[in-house]
Each structure stands twice: as structure tokens, then as C-alpha cells.
Design an enzyme around this catalytic site. Structure first.
Site, mmCIF file in Angstrom:
data_model
loop_
_atom_site.group_PDB
_atom_site.id
_atom_site.type_symbol
_atom_site.label_atom_id
_atom_site.label_comp_id
_atom_site.label_asym_id
_atom_site.label_seq_id
_atom_site.Cartn_x
_atom_site.Cartn_y
_atom_site.Cartn_z
ATOM 1 N N GLU A 1 -9.482 9.009 6.305
ATOM 2 C CA GLU A 1 -9.296 7.491 5.916
ATOM 3 C C GLU A 1 -10.335 7.079 4.962
ATOM 4 O OE1 GLU A 1 -7.036 5.492 7.016
ATOM 5 O OE2 GLU A 1 -8.127 3.635 6.929
ATOM 6 N N GLU B 1 -13.377 4.844 0.219
ATOM 7 C CA GLU B 1 -14.255 3.921 0.758
ATOM 8 C C GLU B 1 -15.077 4.853 2.225
ATOM 9 O OE1 GLU B 1 -12.419 -0.136 1.241
ATOM 10 O OE2 GLU B 1 -10.945 1.072 0.970
ATOM 11 N N LYS C 1 -15.525 3.335 6.034
ATOM 12 C CA LYS C 1 -14.313 2.927 6.846
ATOM 13 C C LYS C 1 -14.281 3.461 8.087
ATOM 14 C CE LYS C 1 -10.281 1.666 5.250
ATOM 15 N NZ LYS C 1 -8.843 1.544 4.560
ATOM 16 N N GLU D 1 0.630 -1.207 -0.040
ATOM 17 C CA GLU D 1 0.061 0.016 -0.015
ATOM 18 C C GLU D 1 1.015 1.212 0.155
ATOM 19 O OE1 GLU D 1 -2.621 0.225 3.233
ATOM 20 O OE2 GLU D 1 -3.389 -1.780 3.254
#
Ligand SMILES: *[C@@H]1O[C@H](CO)[C@@H](O)[C@H](O)[C@H]1NC(C)=O
Ligand SMILES: *[C@@H]1O[C@H](CO)[C@@H](O)[C@H](O)[C@H]1NC(C)=O
Ligand SMILES: *[C@@H]1O[C@H](CO)[C@@H](O)[C@H](O)[C@H]1NC(C)=O
Length: 485
Positions: free
Chosen positions: A329, A318, A321, A266
């Protein structure tokens, strides 16, 4: 199966006579699905192919996702979630079943090209207080046996994506070492990886270094040179990535595996939800990283040997999350939740810019906002409730919607909730404080979303066929009219 690339590598190897073969590093993406508005997996796979992205990393074996990847030619790393580690460490038959259901079922001709299974996700993270660390090797041994039984032992490789907090350095990269309490496990892990021909997978986040430490020199996080270069013996570090990477290399050297291939599991930069998280910075970081890898310069401890592969984090935002790490995030995507590119990015895979997702199925163009004529004194509880389930992270300090005013805040929260509830009319009531509008309330960079659905029938292909028929009909009619009589 010999890849065409391989013969080239062999040739280069013979030509240069070097020990470390030059392997072209590839850029892949992490495809996470913790979102309340998910695109259809087939739409996502089309998006990947349009953008010539040939490697994806998944956090779990989602059957819809894996099915959509079948026949795509895209290489897949599929993750085993940490929550499954206790069972899989203690039960070889559970491991067999996991491999059968989540790997064997998809591979083979016309299947999904699963190349890696990731055992846990950052299982050594210090925040987990050791709860997973002793399970990793037992799970590896069980799953490896299951893969061998399934005749996939050589083809599908086990890896363990590690957070960069698995290693540390008192000061300089060359002093890097794994955390003392991990030394034994890491020794076993790298021995296994080495004997199995698997790379070490690490997640590296200069953004978090910057976010966590006000004194961190900002330019050092990027790849554009710095006045804060770090001198380490005769080596000079001009960016945080190289410094971090070489800290890992030093830690591997200490264990006797200095040549072990490294994959970046990542890496990325969020575009919203914090000071320093914006599309400009995300573009500069990601493009800088991609160019850096493509330059094949490597790092001071591994000159001319860049990471084997690197998976950007992330493909999409997303919105569901946890915000525990911070509001950013939910904003790591190079694409927004609906597959629209946030900024031009050249992945160096053939396109100069990212291409947007096609055939996205949006809900109707309508939004829920604060009723202009109502008194909003009692709105606080409604807003709190809406934002406790829907995503309101962009409203906060540093976010793209932080400056839309009090009423704007309310409208944003109402709309987020309304879209989350798939525009159910009752979800815009808020005791008479909400009202549905057909005018897009987005202001400047602050986007009021319209949800997407992955539930609809897969009409895209039939729709395309339909459009072709119309086109054909038009052409025939034109042709007939144009034909000389
Ligand atoms: C396969 O993976 C999915 C998703 O991670 C999981 O829910 C399921 O339990 C797995 N199957 C087995 C047999 O372990
Ligand atoms: C974007 O973030 C960078 C640092 O990450 C910062 O220097 C810059 O000022 C920010 N830009 C805006 C418009 O906020
Ligand atoms: C809107 O909400 C955000 C987040 O709670 C807050 O920081 C901001 O001050 C609010 N704006 C107004 C005008 O109340």
C-alpha cells in the site's frame, strides 16, 4: 470556454455521424499526501508540468497543494474525505462553507482549474459496512446547490469515485450488476450524474485481484495476451481491466444508462511490499494500460470508446499510509517519495520517459545504522518501536529489502526512524545501538532513504536567479576577454 480539442471532436462527429463522439482520453495522476517526507507542492507542480501531466486528482482540499496548482493550467479533481460526509449531508450551510473555502477561493483567472469535486472516496466500499452510503446523495444535493450559488454549477462537476466492489457479476462481464443493496442509491446517483453531465468514476485494480486470489491467472492482469481468455457470448476478454470495466458497463446498462461516460479514478500497480509487486511488473502494467487506452480500441461492450480519462494511482509512494490492505500500500507511486522516477514510463503526453523532480531539498547525506561493534540481542524492541512509526514495509517477504540480513534489518529500521525524525541526533541513539554514518548503506535494490523536507524556505527560485547571475558574470568576463582589443 471552448477548448481547441472540442472543435476537432465536433468535426469528427460530423464526419463519422456516430452518436458517441470520439474524445481523446487523457492520462492524469492521483496526488496523495499521506507521506512523512513530502515534497514542496511547488516542486510537485513543476514535476507535473515537466511531465506534461495536465490532470490531477486530490483526496482533499489541501490549501498548500491547491495554491501551488493556481495558474498552472492543470485540471483538478478535489476530493471530500469520507469523514466530512456526515456534516455535509446534514448542513447546507456547511456545504456552502466547504465550497467557499475549498473551491471558490481558488478558482477564477490565474486560479486553480477545479473541474470536479469528488464526493467521498469509495464511499460504497463493502468494508465500510454501509456507514457512508446513505450520505452520498444528500451531500451531492447540498454541494450542488452550493456550487450553483457560487456560480460554479455548470463548470465544476460532482462525481463519486467508486471501488469496483460496487458491482459484481456471477460469472461474465455481461452479467454485471450493482450490489443489490446499492441498486436504489446507484439509480439515484447515475440519474444525477447523467442530468449533470458528470461521468461515472471507478477505481479498478487487477493487482488486487491477483493478490487476493492465488488462482487468478497472472497474465490476465496485464495487457499482453493470455491463454486464459474469457469468452462471453461473442465477446472475448483478454485482460482483467476490460472484463472489470464491462462488468460496470453492464451494470449501467441495467439501470438504463449504458452510454454514461466512465472515468478511471484510480488504476496502477505497486512496485514493492509484496510478491508480484515490483518495478518490472508495475512498468509493464502501467505502460500496457496507457497504450491500451491510447489505442482507442475500447472494450467489447464499448468498442472504440475508451474511458474518458484515467488517473494513475499514484504519483508518489506514500510511506505513512495504513498497511492494513498489505505492505504494498505504501508503494504505488510511479515516482518514489522524493520524485525520482522508478522506471521508464511513456505517458504518451509528449515525453518518452518520466522526468525526475528538480530542486528536491534533501536532508544531509547521512544515515543511522546498527553500530557494528554492538551486541544486538536487545535490539528487538527498538526495532519494533522504530517500525511502528517509520516505514519498514520493504523488509517483509516480497519486499526489496527482504534479503539484507538481520543486521541489515536493524539498520534499515533505525534509518527509517532517524529520517522520519528529520535526522534528530537523539533519534539514532537506541541505547547506544545506533550510529550515524556518512556512507550510503543501500544494498542492491534496497534503498536506505534520506529524507526530504518541504519546510525549507522556497529557495529554489532565488537560487536559480543566483545561478543565472553567476552564468551572466562568467559570460561577460569571457566576452570581455574574447573581445578583440
Ligand atoms: C476544506 O477542506 C479541508 C481539507 O479537506 C478541510 O479540512 C476543511 O474543513 C474544509 N473546509 C470547510 C469549511 O469545510
Ligand atoms: C515481478 O512481479 C511479477 C508479477 O507481478 C512476477 O511475475 C515477476 O516474477 C516478479 N519479478 C521479480 C524480479 O520478482
Ligand atoms: C528481516 O526482517 C524481515 C521482516 O520482519 C524478516 O522477514 C526477515 O526474515 C528478517 N531477516 C533476518 C535475517 O532476520
Amino acid at each position: 470556454m471552448l477548448e481547441p480539442r472540442f472543435s476537432g471532436v465536433l468535426y469528427l462527429w460530423l464526419l463519422c455521424g456516430t452518436v458517441v463522439p470520439m474524445v481523446e482520453s487523457a492520462i492524469g495522476v492521483n496526488w496523495g499526501t499521506i507521506s512523512s517526507h513530502r515534497l514542496k507542492p511547488t516542486t510537485v507542480v513543476d514535476l507535473l508540468r515537466e511531465n506534461k501531466i495536465s490532470k490531477v486528482k486530490l483526496f482533499e482540499a489541501d490549501s498548500d497543494v491547491l495554491r501551488a496548482l493556481m495558474g498552472s493550467g492543470i485540471q483538478v479533481m478535489v476530493g471530500i474525505p469520507n469523514e466530512m460526509l456526515p456534516l455535509l449531508s446534514s448542513s447546507p450551510s456547511a456545504a456552502d462553507l466547504w465550497v467557499r473555502q475549498n473551491v471558490s477561493a481558488y478558482v477564477g483567472r490565474g486560479g486553480a482549474d477545479i473541474r470536479y469535486v469528488a464526493v467521498g472516496n469509495e464511499p460504497f466500499l463493502s468494508g465500510y459496512n454501509g456507514q457512508y452510503q446513505n450520505l452520498v446523495m444528500p451531500v451531492i444535493l447540498n454541494i450542488q446547490q452550493s456550487l450553483v450559488k457560487a456560480n460554479l454549477g455548470g463548470y465544476v462537476k460532482l462525481v463519486v469515485p467508486c471501488n469496483a466492489d460496487a458491482y459484481q457479476s456471477s460469472a461474465l462481464p455481461s452479467q454485471g450488476a450493482f450490489r443489490p443493496e446499492l441498486t436504489q442509491i446507484m439509480t439515484q446517483l447515475v440519474q444525477f450524474l447523467n442530468s449533470n453531465g458528470s461521468p461515472f468514476v471507478v477505481n479498478i485494480y487487477p493487482f488486487l485481484s491477483l493478490y487476493d486470489n492465488k488462482d487468478f491467472p497472472q497474465e490476465y492482469a496485464f495487457f499482453e495476451g493470455t491463454t486464459h481468455a474469457v469468452q462471453d457470448g461473442s465477446n472475448v476478454y483478454t485482460n482483467a481491466f476490460d472484463g472489470n470495466y464491462d462488468t460496470l458497463v453492464a451494470a449501467l446498462i441495467k439501470l438504463g444508462y449504458g452510454q454514461m461516460p466512465i472515468v478511471i479514478g484510480e488504476i496502477g500497480w505497486p512496485s514493492d511490499g509484496a510478491i508480484g509487486a515490483n518495478t518490472t511488473a508495475a512498468k509493464v502494467f502501467n505502460q500496457g494500460f496507457i497504450n491500451h487506452v491510447a489505442s482507442n480500441k475500447g472494450t467489447p461492450l464499448r468498442p472504440n470508446a475508451p474511458p474518458m480519462d484515467a488517473y494513475l494511482f499514484s504519483l508518489f509512494d506514500e510511506g505513512a499510509k495504513s498497511t492494513l490492505p498489505g505492505n504494498f500500500e505504501r508503494h504505488w507511486g510511479i515516482f518514489s517519495f522524493d520524485g525520482q522516477a522508478k522506471y521508464p514510463l511513456n505517458l504518451l503526453l509528449g515525453n518518452k520517459e518520466l522526468k525526475n523532480a528538480r530542486n528536491v531539498e534533501y536532508l544531509p547525506s547521512r544515515w543511522c545504522v546498527a553500530n557494528p561493534s554492538s551486541d544486538l540481542t536487545n535490539v528487538v524492541n527498538h526495532m519494533r518501536l522504530a517500525c511502528s512509526v517509520a516505514d519498514c514495509t520493504t523488509l517483509n517477504y516480497g519486499g526489496s529489502c527482504n534479503e539484507i540480513g538481520e543486521k541489515g534489518n536493524v539498520s534499515y529500521a533505525f534509518n527509517s526512524y532517524y529520517q522520519l525524525q528529520m535526522q534528530d541526533s537523539r533519534s539514532c541513539e537506541f541505547d547506544g545501538l545506533g550510529i550515524v554514518t556518512f556512507l550510503d548503506p543501500s544494498i542492491g535494490d534496497c534503498r536506505f532513504l534520506v529524507g526530504v523536507t518541504d519546510k525549507g524556505t522556497d529557495s529554489s527560485s532565488s537560487q536559480t536567479t543566483y545561478q543565472w547571475w553567476i552564468l551572466l558574470l562568467v559570460l561577460i568576463l569571457h566576452g570581455i576577454f574574447l573581445l578583440p582589443m
